[in-house]
Design an enzyme around this catalytic site. Structure first.
Site, PDB file in Angstrom:
ATOM      1  N   ASN A   1       2.254  -2.927 -25.407  1.00  0.00           N
ATOM      2  CA  ASN A   1       1.874  -2.888 -23.996  1.00  0.00           C
ATOM      3  C   ASN A   1       0.429  -3.348 -23.927  1.00  0.00           C
ATOM      4  O   ASN A   1      -0.410  -2.828 -24.660  1.00  0.00           O
ATOM      5  CB  ASN A   1       2.032  -1.441 -23.499  1.00  0.00           C
ATOM      6  N   GLY A   2       0.136  -4.339 -23.092  1.00  0.00           N
ATOM      7  CA  GLY A   2      -1.237  -4.839 -22.986  1.00  0.00           C
ATOM      8  C   GLY A   2      -1.255  -6.348 -23.075  1.00  0.00           C
ATOM      9  O   GLY A   2      -0.219  -7.006 -22.892  1.00  0.00           O
TER      10      GLY A   2
ATOM     11  N   ARG B   1       8.077   2.721 -14.393  1.00  0.00           N
ATOM     12  CA  ARG B   1       6.819   2.001 -14.556  1.00  0.00           C
ATOM     13  C   ARG B   1       6.950   0.541 -14.122  1.00  0.00           C
ATOM     14  O   ARG B   1       5.966  -0.150 -13.946  1.00  0.00           O
ATOM     15  CB  ARG B   1       6.363   2.066 -16.016  1.00  0.00           C
TER      16      ARG B   1
ATOM     17  N   TRP C   1       7.460  -5.911 -18.436  1.00  0.00           N
ATOM     18  CA  TRP C   1       7.097  -6.472 -17.133  1.00  0.00           C
ATOM     19  C   TRP C   1       6.297  -7.703 -17.490  1.00  0.00           C
ATOM     20  O   TRP C   1       5.171  -7.601 -17.964  1.00  0.00           O
ATOM     21  CB  TRP C   1       6.264  -5.437 -16.388  1.00  0.00           C
TER      22      TRP C   1
ATOM     23  N   LYS D   1       2.838   0.213   2.580  1.00  0.00           N
ATOM     24  CA  LYS D   1       4.127   0.882   2.324  1.00  0.00           C
ATOM     25  C   LYS D   1       5.282   0.022   2.831  1.00  0.00           C
ATOM     26  O   LYS D   1       6.273  -0.180   2.153  1.00  0.00           O
ATOM     27  CB  LYS D   1       4.206   2.247   3.031  1.00  0.00           C
TER      28      LYS D   1
ATOM     29  N   HIS E   1      -9.964 -11.295  17.120  1.00  0.00           N
ATOM     30  CA  HIS E   1     -10.687 -12.313  16.354  1.00  0.00           C
ATOM     31  C   HIS E   1      -9.731 -13.179  15.531  1.00  0.00           C
ATOM     32  O   HIS E   1     -10.164 -13.848  14.596  1.00  0.00           O
ATOM     33  CB  HIS E   1     -11.735 -11.645  15.451  1.00  0.00           C
TER      34      HIS E   1
ATOM     35  N   GLU F   1      -2.788   1.336   4.750  1.00  0.00           N
ATOM     36  CA  GLU F   1      -1.830   1.993   3.851  1.00  0.00           C
ATOM     37  C   GLU F   1      -0.403   1.903   4.409  1.00  0.00           C
ATOM     38  O   GLU F   1       0.551   1.649   3.676  1.00  0.00           O
ATOM     39  CB  GLU F   1      -2.244   3.464   3.639  1.00  0.00           C
TER      40      GLU F   1
ATOM     41  N   GLU G   1       5.718  -3.258   0.707  1.00  0.00           N
ATOM     42  CA  GLU G   1       6.163  -3.023  -0.679  1.00  0.00           C
ATOM     43  C   GLU G   1       7.659  -2.778  -0.785  1.00  0.00           C
ATOM     44  O   GLU G   1       8.307  -3.270  -1.698  1.00  0.00           O
ATOM     45  CB  GLU G   1       5.474  -1.779  -1.252  1.00  0.00           C
TER      46      GLU G   1
ATOM     47  N   LYS H   1       4.441   0.533 -11.857  1.00  0.00           N
ATOM     48  CA  LYS H   1       3.762   1.772 -11.466  1.00  0.00           C
ATOM     49  C   LYS H   1       2.352   1.842 -12.021  1.00  0.00           C
ATOM     50  O   LYS H   1       1.421   2.208 -11.328  1.00  0.00           O
ATOM     51  CB  LYS H   1       4.583   2.973 -11.936  1.00  0.00           C
TER      52      LYS H   1
ATOM     53  N   CYS I   1       3.959  -2.440 -19.275  1.00  0.00           N
ATOM     54  CA  CYS I   1       5.319  -1.982 -19.466  1.00  0.00           C
ATOM     55  C   CYS I   1       5.348  -0.578 -20.017  1.00  0.00           C
ATOM     56  O   CYS I   1       4.338   0.100 -20.032  1.00  0.00           O
ATOM     57  CB  CYS I   1       5.993  -2.922 -20.448  1.00  0.00           C
TER      58      CYS I   1
HETATM   59  C1  F6R Z   1       1.037   1.387  -3.628  1.00  0.00           C
HETATM   60  C2  F6R Z   1       0.741   1.644  -5.009  1.00  0.00           C
HETATM   61  C3  F6R Z   1      -0.343   0.856  -5.664  1.00  0.00           C
HETATM   62  C4  F6R Z   1      -1.288   1.810  -6.415  1.00  0.00           C
HETATM   63  C5  F6R Z   1      -2.328   1.004  -7.208  1.00  0.00           C
HETATM   64  C6  F6R Z   1      -3.318   1.907  -7.911  1.00  0.00           C
HETATM   65  O1  F6R Z   1       2.143   2.109  -3.203  1.00  0.00           O
HETATM   66  O2  F6R Z   1       1.345   2.478  -5.614  1.00  0.00           O
HETATM   67  O3  F6R Z   1      -1.039   0.086  -4.745  1.00  0.00           O
HETATM   68  O4  F6R Z   1      -1.901   2.634  -5.480  1.00  0.00           O
HETATM   69  O5  F6R Z   1      -1.681   0.210  -8.156  1.00  0.00           O
HETATM   70  O6  F6R Z   1      -2.678   2.769  -8.791  1.00  0.00           O
HETATM   71  P1  F6R Z   1      -3.409   4.040  -9.382  1.00  0.00           P
HETATM   72  O7  F6R Z   1      -3.662   4.974  -8.257  1.00  0.00           O
HETATM   73  O8  F6R Z   1      -2.470   4.576 -10.408  1.00  0.00           O
HETATM   74  O9  F6R Z   1      -4.701   3.552  -9.978  1.00  0.00           O
END
Ligand code: F6R
Length: 609
Positions: free
Chosen positions: A118-119, A45, A92, A491, A510, A487, A494, A604, A18
């Site tokens: 946080n943690g 975040r 979160w 996107k 396969h 990727e 998500e 995030k 969080c």
């Molecule tokens: C996808 C996304 C996540 C991050 C992943 C790693 O859009 O944002 O999959 O790529 O959580 O995050 P970082 O790069 O901050 O280690």
């Protein structure tokens, strides 16, 4: 002993994944507003509930809510009251469901001590049992709530708030960034281990937060706390103590180069769109690494025996994409490992291994865990991160900065293309060709501009409208485009919540081909390279089962029902091909009435394992 001196010289009046933020300073009347604005900034975040504690005399006012922060502006109508400190939290949920009672801050039994965290506290069950046996009453299901009760328990024996806080922290196992206030104390106390915590030094006081974005409008001067550090923050001073080394620490203040501009949406409706559009500048900034940086990195690769790329999510896909480039350009094998899996390869790591850890936030718990394992094995660690002062940066032997500015949208866009650009730069720098890459990226930038011009955005919008209600979307590619397909699917899923999956073109027959039905959209990455003929043949297989083919490349083909043109360039072509799909995913989300900046269930910075 040392702590005693901090606490003597400082008049002490003072669980999750969080965002935390606190303020102490001269703006006592405006403090709730500063806190509220900071919480709003940390929204990106990811959170499901939030709360704040306003520390005044004679009491602590606590407000908690489930859902969006905007719903409760009325809370700030405080009739001119003054508060000597304020602390807040966006939660979160990890331990304990999403509810007001589980939202932070948490208080002790007497209501004098407030804590945000946080943690994850690994040993909270045994601590809770001990505290319950001593008569403490818990009001939430969280791991965090043990902390205020532990402090209270320590204070019962006459210890000051500061000493009690230290004793409580020493009992915790797990990861934490914790801020605590006591209504009878003039200081805010905070401590960290394995979760980020930064102090903002403003002209009117201090902020403490998990991320500088929370206080960027007040200051860019920051002190990054390291693991096992505890800070005593008063309106006038900060004292830092390392409780493992038992030492007072003198820490440097850094000025970060992020500005408020970059954390504002301006005329864009969503950060996702703004950040997609910014890529024409960010890819160029990413490759503008100094000669010295490139030399250091090239030396690290050349002196290594065995290279691992470790990362998660989009960063992992950037690593995977580049591994094909290293193989082609440098004849170098790169072991690409999802950071959460790295520990199971640890027996293979030696002091000659180079571990390249790639992380936008520099705070992803799995990446930090991998790096710590690598360090234990005495391997060298190179970080590629976007956040200066992040835990990853501080743990690594050397860091390449992505330079793409704060990424606020929860889903990564500009960070992914910056990582791809940097990894392509390194692959070519190993062959002495970094200048060619740097020069070529101006053209990549123009390519992005062209892909996202008004005419093309209108076409992507129409395509988004056509496929926005489909049940599944598939993405395929070969070689580097295989990683781009993964990727692209990430996107789409998500932000739209549509089931989207990426595959290597050759993997379809396969099994996945069974999923193709009449009209199932399939994005086919078909750059004009050695993969073209084979991927067209895979597209034909899909089409003959009724699939709708969306081709992405520079050469159109009859098999494509829809064609998204991207320029073919000597460098950066693969990076270009993900850009229209980012935009397509974005538009699909908006057309489905979703907020692409804050997808459900996602955060995030994934600071828990
Ligand atoms: C996808 C996304 C996540 C991050 C992943 C790693 O859009 O944002 O999959 O790529 O959580 O995050 P970082 O790069 O901050 O280690």
């Amino acid at each position: 002993m040392f702590l005693g001196s901090i606490f003597k010289s400082t008049p002490l009046i003072l669980s999750t994944m969080c965002g935390i933020i606190a303020y102490i300073g001269l703006k006592r009347r405006e403090a709730p507003r500063l806190l509220f604005d900071g919480l709003r900034r940390l929204e990106y975040r990811g959170y499901d509930s939030w709360g704040m504690a306003l520390i005044g005399n004679p009491s602590i006012e606590v407000h908690k809510r489930v859902g969006a922060i905007t719903e409760a502006r009325f809370l700030l109508n405080n009739n001119g009251a003054c508060f000597h400190a304020v602390l807040g939290h966006t939660r979160w949920a990890t331990h304990g469901g999403v509810s007001e009672k589980n939202a932070h801050p948490h208080l002790d039994c007497t209501g004098r001590i407030a804590v945000v965290h946080n943690g994850i506290i690994d040993n909270y069950l045994e601590l809770k049992e001990m505290l319950l046996n001593r008569g403490h009453v818990f009001t939430s299901d969280t791991d965090t709530e043990v902390v205020p009760h532990l402090i209270e328990e320590e204070m019962k024996s006459g210890k000051s708030f500061g000493t009690a806080f230290l004793e409580a922290i020493r009992k915790l196992e797990g990861s934490y960034a914790i801020i605590s206030a006591c209504k009878d104390s003039r200081a805010l106390l905070c401590a960290k281990k394995d979760s980020p915590l930064v102090i903002g030094v403003a002209s009117h006081g201090y902020f403490i937060a998990s991320d500088p974005v929370g206080f960027l409008e007040h200051t860019r001067d920051v002190i990054f706390l390291d693991d096992h550090e505890l800070a005593v923050v008063t309106p006038e001073s900060v004292s830092i103590f390392n409780f493992r080394e038992e030492k007072i620490k003198r820490k440097q203040t850094h000025t970060i180069d992020w500005d408020l501009e970059r954390v504002e949406k301006h005329n864009y409706p969503y950060f996702m769109e703004k950040e997609i559009m910014e890529q024409k500048e960010t890819v160029v900034r990413a490759v503008l690494q100094s000669e010295d940086t490139i030399k250091r990195v090239v030396d690290m690769f050349n002196n290594a025996y065995g290279v691992f790329f470790v990362a998660c999510g989009s960063s992992y896909y950037a690593a995977l994409a580049s591994s094909y480039i290293f193989s082609k350009v440098d004849r170098k094998h790169i072991n690409v490992v999802d950071a959460s899996e790295f520990r199971y390869y640890r027996d293979f790591i030696t002091p000659k291994t180079l571990v390249v850890a790639i992380s936008q936030s520099g705070e992803t718990a799995d990446v930090l865990d991998a790096v710590k394992i690598a360090k234990k094995k005495k391997a060298r660690v190179l970080a590629i991160t976007n956040v200066m002062g992040s835990s990853l940066m501080r743990l690594s032997d050397f860091t390449i900065h992505m330079n793409c500015g704060p990424e606020i949208c929860v889903v990564g866009t500009k960070s992914f293309t910056a990582q791809l650009a940097i990894l392509e730069l390194i692959a070519h720098a190993l062959m002495g060709k970094e200048t060619e890459v740097k020069n070529a990226y101006r053209e990549v930038s123009r390519g992005i501009e062209e892909i996202l011009n008004e005419e093309n955005r209108t076409k992507l919008d129409a395509l988004a409208e056509t496929i926005k209600d489909k049940e599944h979307v598939f993405c395929i590619g070969r070689g580097v485009s295989h990683a781009i397909a993964l990727e692209a699917a990430l996107k789409i899923k998500e932000v739209t919540y549509i089931h989207a999956e990426g595959f290597a073109g050759g993997a379809l027959k396969h099994g996945p081909l069974a999923l193709i039905e009449e009209g199932t959209p399939c994005v086919v990455f078909a750059p004009e390279d050695e993969t073209y003929d084979d991927i067209i043949s895979n597209a034909t297989e899909i089409k003959s089962r009724g699939g709708m083919i969306i081709g992405v490349g520079s050469r159109d083909h009859d098999v494509f029902d829809n064609f998204i043109r991207v320029p073919s360039l000597p460098f950066g072509t693969h990076l270009l091909s993900v850009v229209p799909i980012q935009y397509l995913a974005y538009r699909m989300a908006v057309l489905r009435g979703l907020n692409p900046d804050k997808p459900r269930n996602l955060a995030k910075s994934v600071t828990v394992k």
